[in-house]
Design a protein around this motif. Structure first.
Motif, PDB file in Angstrom:
ATOM      1  N   GLU A  82      36.093  64.859  35.082  1.00  0.00           N
ATOM      2  CA  GLU A  82      36.112  66.030  34.197  1.00  0.00           C
ATOM      3  C   GLU A  82      35.163  65.880  32.991  1.00  0.00           C
ATOM      4  O   GLU A  82      34.502  66.839  32.589  1.00  0.00           O
ATOM      5  N   PHE A  83      35.100  64.652  32.457  1.00  0.00           N
ATOM      6  CA  PHE A  83      34.223  64.456  31.299  1.00  0.00           C
ATOM      7  C   PHE A  83      32.765  64.710  31.678  1.00  0.00           C
ATOM      8  O   PHE A  83      31.988  65.274  30.908  1.00  0.00           O
ATOM      9  N   ALA A  84      32.402  64.306  32.891  1.00  0.00           N
ATOM     10  CA  ALA A  84      31.021  64.515  33.352  1.00  0.00           C
ATOM     11  C   ALA A  84      30.748  66.002  33.550  1.00  0.00           C
ATOM     12  O   ALA A  84      29.652  66.500  33.252  1.00  0.00           O
ATOM     13  N   LEU A  85      31.759  66.684  34.022  1.00  0.00           N
ATOM     14  CA  LEU A  85      31.630  68.128  34.251  1.00  0.00           C
ATOM     15  C   LEU A  85      31.376  68.858  32.929  1.00  0.00           C
ATOM     16  O   LEU A  85      30.476  69.705  32.826  1.00  0.00           O
ATOM     17  N   ASP A  86      32.139  68.503  31.906  1.00  0.00           N
ATOM     18  CA  ASP A  86      31.959  69.121  30.586  1.00  0.00           C
ATOM     19  C   ASP A  86      30.577  68.791  30.020  1.00  0.00           C
ATOM     20  O   ASP A  86      29.891  69.663  29.478  1.00  0.00           O
ATOM     21  N   ALA A  87      30.198  67.510  30.156  1.00  0.00           N
ATOM     22  CA  ALA A  87      28.880  67.111  29.640  1.00  0.00           C
ATOM     23  C   ALA A  87      27.774  67.856  30.372  1.00  0.00           C
ATOM     24  O   ALA A  87      26.808  68.329  29.754  1.00  0.00           O
ATOM     25  N   GLY A  88      27.918  67.985  31.693  1.00  0.00           N
ATOM     26  CA  GLY A  88      26.903  68.660  32.492  1.00  0.00           C
ATOM     27  C   GLY A  88      26.773  70.123  32.136  1.00  0.00           C
ATOM     28  O   GLY A  88      25.662  70.662  32.073  1.00  0.00           O
ATOM     29  N   LYS A  89      27.887  70.751  31.885  1.00  0.00           N
ATOM     30  CA  LYS A  89      27.865  72.179  31.515  1.00  0.00           C
ATOM     31  C   LYS A  89      27.085  72.360  30.216  1.00  0.00           C
ATOM     32  O   LYS A  89      26.262  73.279  30.086  1.00  0.00           O
ATOM     33  N   GLU A  90      27.354  71.481  29.267  1.00  0.00           N
ATOM     34  CA  GLU A  90      26.675  71.573  27.966  1.00  0.00           C
ATOM     35  C   GLU A  90      25.175  71.274  28.125  1.00  0.00           C
ATOM     36  O   GLU A  90      24.334  71.987  27.572  1.00  0.00           O
ATOM     37  N   ASP A 151      24.244  58.401  34.441  1.00  0.00           N
ATOM     38  CA  ASP A 151      25.218  59.441  34.104  1.00  0.00           C
ATOM     39  C   ASP A 151      24.658  60.848  33.877  1.00  0.00           C
ATOM     40  O   ASP A 151      25.282  61.830  34.253  1.00  0.00           O
ATOM     41  N   GLU A 152      23.471  60.935  33.220  1.00  0.00           N
ATOM     42  CA  GLU A 152      22.965  62.286  32.899  1.00  0.00           C
ATOM     43  C   GLU A 152      22.752  63.107  34.173  1.00  0.00           C
ATOM     44  O   GLU A 152      23.152  64.268  34.250  1.00  0.00           O
ATOM     45  N   MET A 153      22.106  62.469  35.157  1.00  0.00           N
ATOM     46  CA  MET A 153      21.845  63.188  36.416  1.00  0.00           C
ATOM     47  C   MET A 153      23.167  63.522  37.116  1.00  0.00           C
ATOM     48  O   MET A 153      23.327  64.625  37.672  1.00  0.00           O
ATOM     49  N   ALA A 154      24.106  62.603  37.065  1.00  0.00           N
ATOM     50  CA  ALA A 154      25.406  62.842  37.701  1.00  0.00           C
ATOM     51  C   ALA A 154      26.127  64.000  37.006  1.00  0.00           C
ATOM     52  O   ALA A 154      26.763  64.831  37.660  1.00  0.00           O
ATOM     53  N   SER A 155      26.006  64.079  35.696  1.00  0.00           N
ATOM     54  CA  SER A 155      26.678  65.156  34.966  1.00  0.00           C
ATOM     55  C   SER A 155      26.084  66.513  35.322  1.00  0.00           C
ATOM     56  O   SER A 155      26.813  67.486  35.561  1.00  0.00           O
ATOM     57  N   LEU A 156      24.761  66.565  35.359  1.00  0.00           N
ATOM     58  CA  LEU A 156      24.104  67.848  35.691  1.00  0.00           C
ATOM     59  C   LEU A 156      24.466  68.318  37.099  1.00  0.00           C
ATOM     60  O   LEU A 156      24.805  69.489  37.309  1.00  0.00           O
ATOM     61  N   THR A 157      24.390  67.390  38.058  1.00  0.00           N
ATOM     62  CA  THR A 157      24.694  67.790  39.437  1.00  0.00           C
ATOM     63  C   THR A 157      26.191  68.074  39.602  1.00  0.00           C
ATOM     64  O   THR A 157      26.576  68.897  40.438  1.00  0.00           O
ATOM     65  N   ALA A 158      27.016  67.411  38.786  1.00  0.00           N
ATOM     66  CA  ALA A 158      28.469  67.686  38.848  1.00  0.00           C
ATOM     67  C   ALA A 158      28.728  69.135  38.461  1.00  0.00           C
ATOM     68  O   ALA A 158      29.491  69.849  39.131  1.00  0.00           O
ATOM     69  N   ALA A 275      26.468  68.952  58.154  1.00  0.00           N
ATOM     70  CA  ALA A 275      27.739  69.361  57.514  1.00  0.00           C
ATOM     71  C   ALA A 275      27.741  70.864  57.215  1.00  0.00           C
ATOM     72  O   ALA A 275      28.639  71.343  56.506  1.00  0.00           O
ATOM     73  N   ASN A 276      26.746  71.580  57.730  1.00  0.00           N
ATOM     74  CA  ASN A 276      26.696  73.029  57.499  1.00  0.00           C
ATOM     75  C   ASN A 276      28.027  73.685  57.873  1.00  0.00           C
ATOM     76  O   ASN A 276      28.624  73.366  58.901  1.00  0.00           O
ATOM     77  N   GLY A 277      28.473  74.578  57.014  1.00  0.00           N
ATOM     78  CA  GLY A 277      29.733  75.289  57.288  1.00  0.00           C
ATOM     79  C   GLY A 277      30.925  74.669  56.586  1.00  0.00           C
ATOM     80  O   GLY A 277      31.934  75.348  56.373  1.00  0.00           O
ATOM     81  N   LEU A 278      30.820  73.411  56.217  1.00  0.00           N
ATOM     82  CA  LEU A 278      31.917  72.763  55.485  1.00  0.00           C
ATOM     83  C   LEU A 278      31.738  73.028  53.979  1.00  0.00           C
ATOM     84  O   LEU A 278      30.613  73.072  53.490  1.00  0.00           O
ATOM     85  N   PRO A 279      32.839  73.184  53.266  1.00  0.00           N
ATOM     86  CA  PRO A 279      32.717  73.616  51.863  1.00  0.00           C
ATOM     87  C   PRO A 279      32.194  72.524  50.919  1.00  0.00           C
ATOM     88  O   PRO A 279      32.425  71.340  51.137  1.00  0.00           O
ATOM     89  N   ILE A 280      31.512  72.980  49.891  1.00  0.00           N
ATOM     90  CA  ILE A 280      31.135  72.076  48.792  1.00  0.00           C
ATOM     91  C   ILE A 280      32.430  71.729  48.045  1.00  0.00           C
ATOM     92  O   ILE A 280      33.225  72.626  47.717  1.00  0.00           O
ATOM     93  N   SER A 281      32.631  70.435  47.780  1.00  0.00           N
ATOM     94  CA  SER A 281      33.845  70.037  47.070  1.00  0.00           C
ATOM     95  C   SER A 281      33.536  69.213  45.818  1.00  0.00           C
ATOM     96  O   SER A 281      34.436  68.730  45.145  1.00  0.00           O
ATOM     97  N   GLY A 282      32.227  69.062  45.540  1.00  0.00           N
ATOM     98  CA  GLY A 282      31.836  68.255  44.383  1.00  0.00           C
ATOM     99  C   GLY A 282      32.151  68.931  43.061  1.00  0.00           C
ATOM    100  O   GLY A 282      32.306  70.147  43.024  1.00  0.00           O
ATOM    101  N   PRO A 283      32.271  68.185  42.009  1.00  0.00           N
ATOM    102  CA  PRO A 283      32.219  66.733  42.003  1.00  0.00           C
ATOM    103  C   PRO A 283      33.496  66.158  42.607  1.00  0.00           C
ATOM    104  O   PRO A 283      34.556  66.767  42.525  1.00  0.00           O
TER     105      PRO A 283
END
Lengths: 287, 102
Positions: A82-90, A151-158, A275-283
């Motif tokens: 969750e922390f990475a998600l917040d950082a990525g959004k910002e 971490d920065e790249m992981a946050s953005l892609t998250a 994996a086409n057709g299977l849902p994105i579940s990231g992060p």
């Protein structure tokens, strides 16, 4: 004499029939057919794990049994990413020095597009991953690229993955021999044994998903990238797709390739397409 | 009696001689060059092993400390590992297909 001759002719005829039946299969096996590969790949896992819902494969080891699934559901109440998600959004919303943002580099402002990456760029003649596209965006706007494994790249892609959650993976392979070659190269990389341990990606993620390797339960290869990036307890932090490939190579005692090398880009293309057709579940989160 | 003594001396000298000959820097350099060449070939095939790199580093470290016996042993290990990785890369050019889901 007559009997011997007819026996000989009969054998020859049988051999010809056998060759005629076998030859088309040999040719077909050598022809690059991504759609057939994806179908076979998915069927293999669906048949190997008949009790796993198809959309659950994207939860990796947590899809492998009911206990693991319960662990996953509990983890999702306070997700470690969750922390990475917040950082990525910002980070995503913060303008570069020139006033532009990531949204200016991507279709639909970068929202809800994760399922289309990687794609094959027909101008460049190569696979472009989301991580690569993000760094190209930064460089085009006068910013230094981020490390592909930190971490920065992981946050953005998250954050970008989160905006695509639930959308089915939708990777296209254009009618271009270079795209087919990239797909085939990725497939070859996936199945090729390397390192002193003599392991391929498939050794763990096709032959042994659900089995333990030391304390970990191995994830199935099907949908393995749909959850990227991931928080790994083992890493005590977030990891990108690049980090995942690099670490897998090291674990087999192979010297990892450079992040975003052609081979890594191609294997990401292969794994995402099948994996086409299977849902994105990231992060995602993993043990 | 005389004959068995002679044989014992011959055997002892065969066993003792190689270890009595201390490895020189030149021996190390030759062993390291062979290991490095094999290692570069493996890297060129995009199939370098981490253990090869470690063995090469161990050889350099031992040589820097003047222990050429140990340096040569590490270099020879590196060469053997590099050759194994070349063999792996060569056979896998076709062998990977056996693993493919069809």
């Amino acid at each position: 004499m007559k009997a011997r001759l007819s026996l000989l002719l009969g054998s020859l005829g049988a051999a010809l029939v056998a060759f005629a039946l076998a030859a088309p299969r040999v040719v077909a096996a050598d022809k690059v057919d991504p759609a057939a590969d994806a179908k076979a790949f998915q069927n293999f896992f669906f048949q190997k794990f008949p009790n796993v819902k198809h959309e659950d494969f994207v939860n990796g080891p947590y899809s492998m049994n009911e206990d693991m699934k319960r662990q996953w559901q509990e983890k999702e109440e306070f997700p470690p990413y969750e922390f990475a998600l917040d950082a990525g959004k910002e980070m995503f919303a913060t303008p570069f020095k020139n006033g532009k943002t990531y949204a200016d580099c991507f279709p639909n402002g970068g929202i809800g597009i994760r399922q289309n990456y990687p794609y094959f760029d027909t101008k460049e003649g190569k696979v472009v991953t989301l991580e690569l596209a993000l760094n190209r965006c930064r460089e085009a706007n006068g910013e230094a690229p981020y490390s592909y494994v930190k971490d920065e790249m992981a946050s953005l892609t998250a954050y970008m993955a989160f905006t695509s959650r639930g959308k089915p993976m939708d990777i296209k392979i254009p009618d271009d021999p270079r795209a087919l070659a990239a797909f085939e190269n990725g497939k070859r990389y996936f199945y090729t044994r390397r390192g002193q341990m003599n392991f391929s990606c498939a050794s763990c993620h096709v032959q042994s998903p659900g089995e333990r390797i030391r304390a970990e339960i191995l994830a199935p290869a099907l949908g393995i990238l749909n959850a990227m990036p991931i928080y790994r307890s083992e890493w005590s932090g977030m990891g990108t797709t690049s980090r995942r490939f690099v670490t897998c190579n090291s674990q087999t005692r192979a010297v990892p390739l450079e992040p975003q090398s052609d081979e890594y880009r191609d294997v990401e293309y292969f794994l995402s397409y099948v994996a086409n057709g299977l849902p994105i579940s990231g992060p995602g989160a993993r043990p | 009696m005389k004959r068995s003594c002679l044989l014992a001396i011959l055997f002892a000298s065969t066993v003792a001689l190689p270890s009595a000959h201390a490895a020189t820097e030149a021996d190390y350099k030759a062993a390291y060059a062979a290991a490095e060449a094999a290692s570069k070939e493996a890297a060129g095939m995009r199939n370098q092993w981490t253990v090869t790199v470690s063995a090469l580093a161990a050889a350099r470290k031992a040589a820097d400390g003047g222990d050429f016996d140990r340096a040569i042993a590490a270099a020879k290990e590196a060469e053997a590992l590099a050759k194994a990785s070349i063999f792996q890369a060569t056979t896998e050019k076709e062998a990977w297909k056996a693993m493919e889901i069809r």
